[in-house]
Motif scaffolding. Structure first.
Motif, PDB file in Angstrom:
ATOM      1  N   THR A   1      98.546  79.406 -44.894  1.00 20.31           N
ATOM      2  CA  THR A   1      99.011  80.516 -45.724  1.00 20.31           C
ATOM      3  C   THR A   1      97.816  81.336 -46.175  1.00 20.31           C
ATOM      4  N   CYS A   2      97.929  82.662 -46.089  1.00 18.63           N
ATOM      5  CA  CYS A   2      96.863  83.563 -46.517  1.00 18.63           C
ATOM      6  C   CYS A   2      97.266  84.261 -47.815  1.00 18.63           C
ATOM      7  N   TYR A   3      96.300  84.512 -48.680  1.00 16.34           N
ATOM      8  CA  TYR A   3      96.530  85.140 -49.980  1.00 16.34           C
ATOM      9  C   TYR A   3      95.729  86.434 -50.066  1.00 16.34           C
ATOM     10  N   SER A   4      96.337  87.479 -50.616  1.00 17.82           N
ATOM     11  CA  SER A   4      95.668  88.758 -50.792  1.00 17.82           C
ATOM     12  C   SER A   4      96.252  89.475 -52.000  1.00 17.82           C
ATOM     13  N   PRO A   5      95.509  90.420 -52.602  1.00 18.69           N
ATOM     14  CA  PRO A   5      96.041  91.177 -53.740  1.00 18.69           C
ATOM     15  C   PRO A   5      97.219  92.043 -53.307  1.00 18.69           C
ATOM     16  N   LEU A   6      98.204  92.185 -54.179  1.00 18.07           N
ATOM     17  CA  LEU A   6      99.364  93.033 -53.902  1.00 18.07           C
ATOM     18  C   LEU A   6      99.047  94.464 -54.306  1.00 18.07           C
ATOM     19  N   THR A   7      99.014  95.338 -53.325  1.00 18.83           N
ATOM     20  CA  THR A   7      98.834  96.765 -53.570  1.00 18.83           C
ATOM     21  C   THR A   7      99.814  97.529 -52.686  1.00 18.83           C
TER      22      THR A   7
ATOM     23  N   VAL B   1     110.200  89.494 -52.978  1.00 19.65           N
ATOM     24  CA  VAL B   1     109.366  90.439 -53.716  1.00 19.65           C
ATOM     25  C   VAL B   1     109.789  90.424 -55.183  1.00 19.65           C
ATOM     26  N   GLY B   2     108.837  90.242 -56.078  1.00 18.18           N
ATOM     27  CA  GLY B   2     109.118  90.370 -57.502  1.00 18.18           C
ATOM     28  C   GLY B   2     109.320  91.825 -57.865  1.00 18.18           C
ATOM     29  N   ALA B   3     110.412  92.146 -58.589  1.00 15.59           N
ATOM     30  CA  ALA B   3     110.754  93.540 -58.872  1.00 15.59           C
ATOM     31  C   ALA B   3     111.565  93.609 -60.159  1.00 15.59           C
ATOM     32  N   ILE B   4     112.184  94.759 -60.420  1.00 18.57           N
ATOM     33  CA  ILE B   4     112.950  94.942 -61.654  1.00 18.57           C
ATOM     34  C   ILE B   4     114.453  94.817 -61.420  1.00 18.57           C
ATOM     35  N   GLU B   5     114.856  94.397 -60.213  1.00 15.50           N
ATOM     36  CA  GLU B   5     116.281  94.223 -59.941  1.00 15.50           C
ATOM     37  C   GLU B   5     116.482  93.212 -58.822  1.00 15.50           C
ATOM     38  N   GLU B   6     117.712  92.696 -58.735  1.00 16.02           N
ATOM     39  CA  GLU B   6     118.107  91.842 -57.620  1.00 16.02           C
ATOM     40  C   GLU B   6     118.643  92.761 -56.529  1.00 16.02           C
TER      41      GLU B   6
ATOM     42  N   TYR C   1      99.410  88.556 -54.588  1.00 10.26           N
ATOM     43  CA  TYR C   1      99.404  88.256 -56.016  1.00 10.26           C
ATOM     44  C   TYR C   1      99.049  89.499 -56.833  1.00 10.26           C
ATOM     45  N   LEU C   2      99.509  89.486 -58.090  1.00  7.68           N
ATOM     46  CA  LEU C   2      99.215  90.562 -59.035  1.00  7.68           C
ATOM     47  C   LEU C   2      97.815  90.389 -59.614  1.00  7.68           C
ATOM     48  N   ALA C   3      97.416  91.349 -60.453  1.00  4.88           N
ATOM     49  CA  ALA C   3      96.055  91.343 -60.980  1.00  4.88           C
ATOM     50  C   ALA C   3      95.749  90.108 -61.823  1.00  4.88           C
ATOM     51  N   ASP C   4      96.780  89.466 -62.404  1.00  7.96           N
ATOM     52  CA  ASP C   4      96.544  88.255 -63.183  1.00  7.96           C
ATOM     53  C   ASP C   4      96.528  86.997 -62.318  1.00  7.96           C
ATOM     54  N   GLY C   5      96.670  87.155 -60.990  1.00 12.19           N
ATOM     55  CA  GLY C   5      96.629  86.012 -60.086  1.00 12.19           C
ATOM     56  C   GLY C   5      97.965  85.377 -59.799  1.00 12.19           C
ATOM     57  N   SER C   6      99.057  85.888 -60.382  1.00 11.80           N
ATOM     58  CA  SER C   6     100.368  85.280 -60.172  1.00 11.80           C
ATOM     59  C   SER C   6     100.998  85.795 -58.880  1.00 11.80           C
TER      60      SER C   6
ATOM     61  N   LEU D   1      90.385  80.340 -52.468  1.00 14.88           N
ATOM     62  CA  LEU D   1      91.009  81.289 -53.383  1.00 14.88           C
ATOM     63  C   LEU D   1      90.123  81.542 -54.598  1.00 14.88           C
ATOM     64  N   PRO D   2      90.156  82.749 -55.140  1.00 18.57           N
ATOM     65  CA  PRO D   2      89.524  82.960 -56.444  1.00 18.57           C
ATOM     66  C   PRO D   2      90.169  82.045 -57.488  1.00 18.57           C
ATOM     67  N   GLU D   3      89.420  81.678 -58.492  1.00 13.57           N
ATOM     68  CA  GLU D   3      89.906  80.704 -59.462  1.00 13.57           C
ATOM     69  C   GLU D   3      91.157  81.168 -60.186  1.00 13.57           C
ATOM     70  N   HIS D   4      91.320  82.485 -60.369  1.00 14.69           N
ATOM     71  CA  HIS D   4      92.448  82.957 -61.175  1.00 14.69           C
ATOM     72  C   HIS D   4      93.745  83.049 -60.380  1.00 14.69           C
ATOM     73  N   VAL D   5      93.704  82.855 -59.064  1.00 11.91           N
ATOM     74  CA  VAL D   5      94.904  83.005 -58.237  1.00 11.91           C
ATOM     75  C   VAL D   5      95.689  81.704 -58.202  1.00 11.91           C
ATOM     76  N   GLN D   6      96.982  81.827 -58.460  1.00 11.75           N
ATOM     77  CA  GLN D   6      97.869  80.665 -58.475  1.00 11.75           C
ATOM     78  C   GLN D   6      98.547  80.532 -57.117  1.00 11.75           C
ATOM     79  N   PRO D   7      98.397  79.404 -56.432  1.00  9.95           N
ATOM     80  CA  PRO D   7      99.091  79.244 -55.151  1.00  9.95           C
ATOM     81  C   PRO D   7     100.587  79.143 -55.353  1.00  9.95           C
ATOM     82  N   LEU D   8     101.322  79.549 -54.350  1.00  2.96           N
ATOM     83  CA  LEU D   8     102.782  79.418 -54.374  1.00  2.96           C
ATOM     84  C   LEU D   8     103.125  77.963 -54.057  1.00  2.96           C
ATOM     85  N   VAL D   9     103.629  77.240 -55.033  1.00  2.00           N
ATOM     86  CA  VAL D   9     103.961  75.831 -54.854  1.00  2.00           C
ATOM     87  C   VAL D   9     105.302  75.720 -54.137  1.00  2.00           C
ATOM     88  N   CYS D  10     105.334  74.959 -53.047  1.00  2.00           N
ATOM     89  CA  CYS D  10     106.535  74.831 -52.225  1.00  2.00           C
ATOM     90  C   CYS D  10     107.237  73.505 -52.511  1.00  2.00           C
TER      91      CYS D  10
END
Length: 380
Positions: A318-324, A244-249, A216-221, A19-28
């Motif tokens: 688990t694979c990680y990629s930028p969210l677009t 999915v992280g969003a503005i509503e449930e 993950y988002l541009a800040d690695g989260s 992973l790039p250094e700025h990417v935070q893994p999803l802790v299970c």
């Protein structure tokens, strides 16, 4: 503890090792038990008969329909995959999972205040408990359900496909029937949440899910997780639940497996002829690889036909990629704008409330907005 893998995945390339250094893994978190099947979804509907008609046209089979409850199944052995109760509003109520025999349901009662279910309320019988997820949706954990005999469904025609290098079908015209796409089983559902991490970790703990792909988002989260069931060395679908992280449930959509691409296409033809509202497709996803076709039910809830999805054993990383936004599909029509949050007064008010009470901040909103920008299409 569930193993945390760190592999970077770009849809157009092979996985890389780090992973790039700025990417935070999803802790299970440590799971309390292990789900082995997504059993059914639960709904409240003001009117059951329009839903029952749509489900028949969509390819489900009605098990029972009364003034108070609708139960439908697929052609597989699950006694139900869709349960709707008559109520005052149209809403998604929750989900039900079959748990492994060695899962201790009493532990959920001790740790998460789960309550016992009435066996008479469970399609297929058995025993079970009810929890509420962080957004207040019901989650049923079941054991001991009785399965039913499968219903007839034609074999996939994939192996009969001719290609430039192989004549697999000689002197045999291919004529598959024009009929509703026979749904075999419930495959997955997708939930949006303001608290992506809290919701994802709650379900991972309760169900023992394994993240297949995390974006993950541009800040690695991390902000999107496709999670599969832990079936050991038995292959499991790429995802059974997506967060999915969003503005509503919000319930976003649910997906139902059919035999092959011909079933998807013929199902679309039938649904169009019956006047149902098409949403998106036919196309192929990138993460999960499914062929897809999306429809709206009578109340506007999204339901997907799919086939030919990826499957993985429990040891696949688990694979990680930028969210677009463009990472949703490989080919097909561009995803509809309805899949993005609109700038309606309702959503603007929702964002204001999140900011006011600290559930989101400006920086996170900007990151979410950037991820939803239209994709670059270098071949156009």
């Amino acid at each position: 503890m569930t193993k945390i893998h760190t592999t970077l995945h770009q849809p157009e390339s092979l996985p890389q090792s780090r992973l790039p250094e700025h990417v935070q893994p999803l802790v299970c978190p440590v799971p309390l038990g292990r789900a082995v099947e997504l059993a059914f979804l639960m709904w409240e509907k003001k009117a059951l008969r329009p839903t029952e008609k749509f489900l028949r046209d969509f390819g489900l089979h009605t098990v029972s329909l009364t003034e108070k409850k609708l139960i439908a199944r697929g052609t597989g052995t699950a006694p139900a995959i869709y349960v709707a109760s008559k109520g005052r509003q149209n809403r998604f109520v929750g989900s039900a999972f079959v748990m492994s025999d060695d899962t201790d349901l009493a532990q959920y009662k001790r740790e998460l205040a789960a309550i016992d279910l009435n066996p008479a309320d469970i399609p297929g019988g058995g025993r079970g408990i009810e929890l509420l997820d962080p957004a207040g949706r019901k989650v049923w954990l079941l054991q001991g359900q009785t399965h039913v005999a499968p219903l007839p469904v034609r074999e996939p025609v994939t192996e009969l496909a001719n290609s430039p290098n192989a004549a697999n079908r000689v002197n045999r015209p291919l004529r598959t029937p024009i009929e509703p796409a026979k749904v075999i089983r419930l495959g997955h559902f997708v939930l949006q949440s303001v608290d992506f991490m809290g919701l994802a970790q709650w379900y991972i703990k309760v169900l023992g899910l394994i993240p297949s792909d995390v974006q993950y988002l541009a800040d690695g989260s991390p902000n999107l997780a496709f999670c599969r069931l832990n079936l050991g060395q038995t292959p499991a679908d790429h995802h059974a639940v997506v967060f999915v992280g969003a503005i509503e449930e919000k319930y976003e959509h649910s997906a139902y497996e059919v035999t092959d691409l011909d079933a998807i296409g013929q199902g679309q033809q039938v649904l169009r002829a019956q006047g149902h509202k098409h949403m998106w497709g036919i196309g192929r996803h990138i993460l999960g690889s499914q062929l897809f076709d999306y429809w709206h039910d009578p109340e506007g809830f999204e339901m997907e036909h799919y086939s030919d999805g990826d499957v993985f054993t429990s040891d696949f990383e688990t694979c990680y990629s930028p969210l677009t936004f463009g990472s949703i599909w490989a080919w097909g029509q561009d995803a509809p704008s309805s899949m993005k949050p609109s700038k309606s007064l309702k959503n603007l008010w929702r964002v204001f409330q999140h900011l006011k009470y600290g559930r989101l901040n400006i920086d996170r909103l900007k990151l979410l907005g950037a991820a939803m920008d239209p994709p670059a299409r270098p071949w156009l």
